[in-house]
Motif scaffolding. Sequence first.
Motif, mmCIF file in Angstrom:
data_model
loop_
_atom_site.group_PDB
_atom_site.id
_atom_site.type_symbol
_atom_site.label_atom_id
_atom_site.label_comp_id
_atom_site.label_asym_id
_atom_site.label_seq_id
_atom_site.Cartn_x
_atom_site.Cartn_y
_atom_site.Cartn_z
ATOM 1 N N UNK A 1 36.779 29.489 32.267
ATOM 2 C CA UNK A 1 35.276 28.796 32.399
ATOM 3 C C UNK A 1 34.496 29.936 31.370
ATOM 4 N N UNK A 2 34.423 30.978 31.991
ATOM 5 C CA UNK A 2 33.393 31.374 31.272
ATOM 6 C C UNK A 2 34.099 30.820 29.995
ATOM 7 N N UNK A 3 34.529 31.760 29.267
ATOM 8 C CA UNK A 3 34.493 31.431 27.816
ATOM 9 C C UNK A 3 34.155 30.256 26.818
ATOM 10 N N UNK A 4 34.459 29.765 28.260
ATOM 11 C CA UNK A 4 34.222 27.796 27.718
ATOM 12 C C UNK A 4 32.705 27.673 27.791
ATOM 13 N N UNK A 5 32.648 27.909 28.656
ATOM 14 C CA UNK A 5 30.715 27.547 29.062
ATOM 15 C C UNK A 5 30.258 28.805 28.154
ATOM 16 N N UNK B 1 42.302 32.350 40.148
ATOM 17 C CA UNK B 1 41.246 32.486 40.420
ATOM 18 C C UNK B 1 40.394 32.656 39.318
ATOM 19 N N UNK B 2 40.774 34.877 39.507
ATOM 20 C CA UNK B 2 40.385 35.366 38.510
ATOM 21 C C UNK B 2 40.566 34.506 36.633
ATOM 22 N N UNK B 3 41.605 34.455 36.595
ATOM 23 C CA UNK B 3 42.040 33.724 35.186
ATOM 24 C C UNK B 3 41.578 32.393 35.286
ATOM 25 N N UNK B 4 40.871 31.655 36.012
ATOM 26 C CA UNK B 4 40.135 30.332 35.835
ATOM 27 C C UNK B 4 38.919 30.638 35.553
ATOM 28 N N UNK C 1 26.893 34.161 36.742
ATOM 29 C CA UNK C 1 27.668 33.460 37.420
ATOM 30 C C UNK C 1 27.776 33.093 39.155
ATOM 31 N N UNK C 2 28.944 32.206 39.535
ATOM 32 C CA UNK C 2 28.977 31.952 40.500
ATOM 33 C C UNK C 2 29.571 33.367 40.954
ATOM 34 N N UNK D 1 36.576 39.458 34.806
ATOM 35 C CA UNK D 1 36.210 38.883 36.119
ATOM 36 C C UNK D 1 35.745 40.025 37.126
ATOM 37 N N UNK D 2 34.549 40.170 37.709
ATOM 38 C CA UNK D 2 34.492 41.184 38.629
ATOM 39 C C UNK D 2 34.523 41.197 40.112
ATOM 40 N N UNK D 3 34.650 41.827 40.546
ATOM 41 C CA UNK D 3 34.135 41.940 42.265
ATOM 42 C C UNK D 3 34.403 42.652 42.921
ATOM 43 N N UNK D 4 32.614 42.525 43.568
ATOM 44 C CA UNK D 4 32.802 43.675 44.647
ATOM 45 C C UNK D 4 32.676 43.040 46.115
#
Length: 389
Positions: free
Chosen positions: A219-223, A212-215, A176-177, A199-202
């Motif tokens: 987007x990931x689910x749709x992709x 933003x994480x919900x979005x 992912x981006x 959705x996880x971020x270091x």
Amino acid sequence: MYDYDLVLAGGGLANGLLAWRLRSLRPELRILLLEGGEHIGGNHTWSFHDSDLTPAQRAWIAPLVSHRWPRYQVAFPERARTLEGGYASIASNDFARVIQGALGAALRTHARIDSLGPTTVRLHDGATLRARAVIDGRGMRHSSRLSLGYQTFLGQELRLAAPHGLDCPVIMDATVAQQGGYRFVYLLPFGPDRILVEDTHYVDSPAWQPERLRANIAAYVQARGWQASEVLREEQGSLPIVLAGEFEAFWDELHGQPSSGLRAGLFHPTTGYSLPHAVRLADRVAALPELDAAPLFAAIRAEANSAWRAQRFFRLLNRMLFLAGEPDRRWRVMQRFYGLPAPLIARFYAGQLGLLDKARLLSGKPPVPVAQAMAAACKIHPDQIRKPA
């Protein structure tokens, strides 16, 4: 006169396991677990590799396990891999159901704590509880003695309109981006059409933007070609990732207060996961001949110090991940790591790297600029990392 042998302040993972283990092995003890909410465990999913625990430890926590898989997958822009080996998750509702049932009257919920000390707890309603020892397990505390990065995340458990097609977890999908730090999506398939998407971020700061994480999840689910028919549950959090620290000074700040879990610094320094440490601490405390505050504090401190010394190499790797190279290219460090032999990867998660493992991790061309990697390696004190105010 003491009201209890042991009071555990905070009904999170570490104190919940401690109370349950003591109830099972030493039922003669007068213990009390205090939780400010309606039930213990909060709203979480705790996961672990089978190799993180001994067979005996896996056996005693087995009643808590909600889901188990024989393998897991990872995906990066230039590498995808399936690794064999048991992986399991504990849902907080199962954690609460089993442990609350076992504790009975030894659990008090809706118990708001105003203050505590090594042998006393003062509640918001004015009551004071006295015990031979009090263990503070109310989560991570701020300390200038540790320099931290963070693993921030938001997860949604979804009901899909059709089966997702996964037969095992994807613990890192880093295709992912990246969005300014090492980002990946974590997938736990709980049923044919039920899945946790996280959705996880270091990142350098514990601050995060839930919308933003919900979005990102949408987007990931749709992709993936999935369609969410229902959001069953949402969880979120920020786990500490240790870059450097003065651990003796960190423990001196506790002033003799026995502590557990994140508050005691008992967590994996690179993943932030604390379940294996909590299991080991429960076993250690249950085996102590006496549970008075001073010897209990000394025993937990010794456990934490042993873990800290064993984690020195992990902190070095963390500094390379966070301090060397561009944030959007941190994924290259993990992509390289997942090209290593599977037994080494298992030992990494278990925190049991040998000298040959460490040499293998550092050999070859580094995935970050060499000069920056060397500079990061030398920053072993928090003052060398701390940003100016």
